[in-house]
Design a protein around this motif. Structure first.
Motif, PDB file in Angstrom:
ATOM      1  N   UNK A 104       0.974  -1.283  -0.219  1.00  0.00           N
ATOM      2  CA  UNK A 104       0.152   0.110   0.184  1.00  0.00           C
ATOM      3  C   UNK A 104       0.446   1.429   0.050  1.00  0.00           C
ATOM      4  N   UNK A 105       2.246   1.672   0.720  1.00  0.00           N
ATOM      5  CA  UNK A 105       2.769   2.790   0.732  1.00  0.00           C
ATOM      6  C   UNK A 105       4.017   2.577   0.103  1.00  0.00           C
ATOM      7  N   UNK A 106       4.092   0.841  -0.462  1.00  0.00           N
ATOM      8  CA  UNK A 106       5.116   1.134  -2.285  1.00  0.00           C
ATOM      9  C   UNK A 106       5.336   2.197  -1.651  1.00  0.00           C
ATOM     10  N   UNK A 107       4.338   2.297  -3.489  1.00  0.00           N
ATOM     11  CA  UNK A 107       4.413   3.742  -4.356  1.00  0.00           C
ATOM     12  C   UNK A 107       4.778   4.744  -3.486  1.00  0.00           C
ATOM     13  N   UNK A 108       4.181   5.801  -2.721  1.00  0.00           N
ATOM     14  CA  UNK A 108       4.901   6.785  -2.013  1.00  0.00           C
ATOM     15  C   UNK A 108       6.305   6.994  -1.903  1.00  0.00           C
ATOM     16  N   UNK A 109       7.511   6.180  -1.841  1.00  0.00           N
ATOM     17  CA  UNK A 109       8.252   5.420  -1.724  1.00  0.00           C
ATOM     18  C   UNK A 109       9.010   5.735  -3.259  1.00  0.00           C
ATOM     19  N   UNK A 110       8.508   4.813  -4.508  1.00  0.00           N
ATOM     20  CA  UNK A 110       8.750   5.749  -5.285  1.00  0.00           C
ATOM     21  C   UNK A 110       8.525   7.278  -5.863  1.00  0.00           C
ATOM     22  N   UNK A 111       7.485   7.716  -5.789  1.00  0.00           N
ATOM     23  CA  UNK A 111       6.716   9.003  -6.065  1.00  0.00           C
ATOM     24  C   UNK A 111       8.035  10.122  -5.192  1.00  0.00           C
TER      25      UNK A 111
END
Ligand code: ZN
Length: 503
Positions: A354-361
């Motif tokens: 769920x939070x992974x893509x916030x790291x990528x952004x």
């Protein structure tokens, strides 16, 4: 004549491939077994090989052959092997001839040195040591982009290398839309008690962890006759030919999830490569088509399969048998919740789905700011901390788990390094949904520890083609639709809604 031209082209491409594969062996060795004293010479050796490969590939004779083969290409169906080989080679030739050979050698040598310094600087928590290398990487990345004038944004050429057809003006709105959907889901979690993952943080001896991981990926379908696994700092997959596709892992004895899920992840990348039709070996078609599609496959096997209840209903008793002391009193349900714990965290590779893509952004935005000159490398550690605080509400105790955590900028370019991870997550759900629509038996087979239906569908629709089709073409052909965030959001809501009673 045509046959002669085609054979000449194929011979040249095979030689380029041999040089690049030899370089990949050197790079694999550098990341696994090479003693630190080998670093300087290894950097030079790799630079020499990449220069030779680049010179050979950009030889004007290759351009002439491609011109002579154009009528033949146009007489063939788009998806034939020969037409695809000529088309894809031409695209790469036009790109490569824009970059001078000396620059390629300089870039490779710098990246090898920088990587070596990073392997020492990260454990020592010493950003200052890598700072001058990173500053040079930023200069070189800008220089690289500027060999492709006419871009809308300086990051566009670098993004296009990894994810052809993508650019800042496409990625930004996609990420903004995804963020708007994700933030309320993340917020819903913060109002709930965090799942207890203490069962994963017991002592798990390294050799047993490695054994279990190997058993799992063998069942998934990773072919050990054409592969092997070794240890490294930062797990990766590499390929020397379609007959030798290797993976690496790292083990933490106090964290069962680390090696297990990264092993499934890298095996996913490797199974994509192993699934390519052998007839394409040695050509530019014998590789995954984009970083996003590649990542969709690693994430499919790591998450959609490897973190599913179906998968563990079969494998959990086996895991308990491998670690009876640690897990005999832990129920499947507790374990399933532990491996799907959602909580804002510091490390991208450990982040939940769920939070992974916030790291990528965060990383994507920093690449843009650095390339635009809005952010200086010297300010990056503090900017990193500030952004983690505002986006995820966490602050790293040091740079080791902050700006030094990912290998990408220290061994590659600044620009284009991270968007593929989020594109891959989106695609993993879209592709998995299409596979299950065509093959409704996939889930029940997974509950029996078998994966042939899924693997065969993926091979048929994606793997076998290698790079014959672009990412967009593969996605349309496999799923019937262009890239969309809908299936990924639906997947998260369904899975985590059931786990956490979200509304
Ligand atoms: Zn990956």
């Amino acid at each position: 004549m045509t046959i002669y031209y085609l054979e000449d082209l194929e011979t040249r491409l095979q030689e380029v491939n041999d040089l690049n594969s030899a370089n990949a062996v050197l790079s694999w060795d550098q990341s696994t077994y090479m003693p630190p004293g080998g670093a300087a010479a290894r950097g030079r050796q790799m630079a020499t090989l990449s220069r030779l490969a680049h010179e050979k590939f950009t030889d004007p004779e290759v351009g002439r052959l491609l011109d002579q083969l154009r009528p033949y290409e146009e007489s063939l169906p788009y998806d034939s092997d020969d037409a695809s080989l000529i088309r894809v080679t031409r695209r790469e030739y036009e790109r490569s001839t824009k970059i001078p050979a000396e620059f390629v050698a300089q870039l490779n040598e710098h990246q090898a040195e920088s990587y070596q310094v990073w392997t020492e600087a990260r454990p020592a928590n010493d950003f200052k040591r890598v700072q001058p290398y990173l500053e040079k990487t930023l200069d070189l990345s800008r220089q690289l982009a500027n060999y492709f004038p006419g871009y809308e944004h300086i990051a566009d050429p670098l993004i296009d290398f990894a994810d052809e057809g993508m650019k800042v003006s496409k990625v930004r709105p996609l990420f903004a839309e995804l963020r708007a959907q994700l933030v309320p889901i993340v917020q819903a979690f913060t109002s709930q008690p965090v799942a207890d993952d203490a069962c994963l943080k017991q002592f798990y001896p390294e050799s047993q962890q490695l054994d279990f991981g190997l058993e799992v990926i063998k069942a998934l379908g990773y072919d050990f006759n054409r592969g092997r696994q070794d240890k490294t700092h930062h797990p990766f997959m590499t390929k020397f030919s379609l007959g030798d596709v290797r993976i690496t892992t790292r083990v933490q004895e106090r964290d069962l999830g680390d090696a297990l899920f990264s092993t499934m992840h890298e095996a996913g990348h490797a199974m994509y490569e192993q699934g390519i039709r052998l007839e394409l070996d040695g050509t530019p078609l014998a590789g995954g088509t984009s970083s996003g599609v590649h990542e969709s496959q690693s994430r499919t096997w790591e998450n959609l399969v490897g973190r599913s209840r179906d998968f563990w209903s079969f494998f959990y008793p086996k895991l308990q048998a491998a670690f009876p002391e640690q897990l005999k009193a832990v129920s499947l349900d507790t374990f399933y919740r532990a491996i799907n714990k959602v909580a804002p965290s510091l490390i991208r590779t450990d982040a939940d789905e769920v939070t992974y893509n916030l790291h990528v952004m965060i990383r994507f935005d920093f690449e843009i700011d650095l390339l635009e000159g809005k952010l200086a490398i010297s300010d990056l550690p503090e900017a990193w901390q500030a952004r983690y605080q505002s986006d995820l509400g966490v602050r790293a105790p040091d740079d080791r788990d902050g700006v030094l955590q990912d290998v990408h900028w220290y061994a590659g370019n600044i620009g284009g390094s991270f968007q593929g991870y989020t594109l891959g997550n989106l695609l993993s759900a879209q592709i998995f949904e299409a596979a299950k629509r065509d093959q409704p038996g996939i889930s029940s087979e997974m509950r029996e520890g078998r994966f042939a239906l899924l693997r065969d569908w993926l091979t048929q629709n994606i793997y076998q083609h290698g790079s014959k089709f672009t990412a967009n073409e593969v996605i349309e052909r496999a799923t019937g639709n262009p890239l969309s965030i809908g299936p990924y959001i639906h997947y998260l809501r369904t899975k985590y809604g059931e786990l956490y009673k979200l509304v």
